[in-house]
Design a protein around this motif. Structure first.
Motif: not given
Length: 310
Positions: A146-147, A170-171, A175-177, A182-183
């Protein structure tokens, strides 16, 4: 080769013991091609001359038939910043003009070299080099599939910078990232790889791995793991001859006549005469999709006219 053609260019860098460190060469045909098609250049070092484990760097562009063309080739002793700086400086010395844009993979040493030697050249990363790491960086998360789908949608379907920023926020929330390094890293360099940040600049259709992969296919056609250094140089020349023959065949096809227009539009008619047949066929396919669209004027702001397309 230099004796056979004075327009052949080469430069060699050696270690203190006089063994080979780097070598770069460009034949006369490639130098001429760069004069016409050198606005955009791509290169990477993913191909190796197996016998020596030396990275092979091919400078690649796109010609007037939308085909890949070779601007030069180098063998490097390593992939450090100093080596890439030597290569960039030698390339500019040979071509005597810098490219408008350059596409590379995500290599820190390469990025520093480009910034130091080509500060006025627009640097872009191959988008595949970012997206291929999604599995490695996020693959262990429970909602990975899904991610991945959501992230790809944000990257490829954001039609404005604002939409990209909002969707990514929002993403990350969903997903609590927030703490994913890396992101955070790829977000800070979003202006050199996310399509919506680059769509208003000319890139000669060099946005995918197709150009590099086609060069690899050419090398694989002529080389084996047992190829010697001398064999590599001669086989590279054979590769150039093959490329030149393909260009001549495309030129001959153009001389046999034009591809007919599919509409009465003077715009399409202009495309027909301005472009080679291969390019016109590509543009015509895009043009056909827009033929049935209706434009309605909506507003004028700061001497800009805004229309709605339906």
């Amino acid at each position: 080769m230099k004796e056979q053609n004075p327009n052949f260019f080469y430069d060699i860098c050696v270690y203190s013991d006089k063994s080979l460190k780097h070598v770069f060469w460009v034949d006369a045909r490639s130098r001429a091609a760069y004069e016409y098609f050198g606005d955009m250049v791509s290169f990477n070092t993913t191909y190796k001359l197996n016998k020596f484990e030396m990275p092979v760097t091919a400078f690649v562009g796109v010609d007037h038939h939308r085909r890949s063309c070779l601007f030069g080739c180098a063998l490097l002793g390593n992939e450090e910043t100093e080596s890439f700086e030597w290569l960039m400086q030698t390339f500019v010395k040979c071509m005597e003009k810098i490219p408008y844009g350059i596409l590379t993979d995500q290599c820190g040493a390469m990025a520093i070299a480009i910034q130091n030697v080509l500060p006025n050249t627009r640097h872009r990363l191959w988008i595949w080099h970012i997206t291929k790491k999604i599995l490695q960086k996020l693959g262990r998360l429970s909602r990975y599939e899904e991610i991945k789908a959501t992230m790809n949608g944000i990257i490829y379907e954001s039609h404005s910078r604002e939409l990209f920023e909002r969707s990514l926020y929002d993403f990350i929330e969903e997903y609590t990232l927030h703490d994913n390094n890396w992101l955070n890293d790829i977000y800070h360099i979003r202006n050199i790889w996310v399509p919506v940040f680059l769509e208003h600049e000319f890139w000669a259709s060099m946005r995918s791995t197709q150009r590099i992969e086609s060069m690899h296919a050419f090398f694989d056609k002529y080389l084996t793991c047992r190829s010697s250094l001398i064999q590599f140089v001669h086989q590279y020349d054979n590769c150039l001859v093959d490329k030149q023959q393909q260009e001549l065949e495309c030129d001959a096809a153009d001389n046999r006549g034009l591809i007919p227009c599919v509409s009465n539009s003077p715009i399409e008619n202009q495309f027909q005469y301005e472009y080679t047949n291969f390019i016109f066929h590509y543009v015509q396919a895009k043009f056909i999709k827009k033929c049935d669209c209706n434009l309605s004027p909506k507003a004028v702001k700061d001497n800009q006219y805004f229309y709605e397309m339906t």
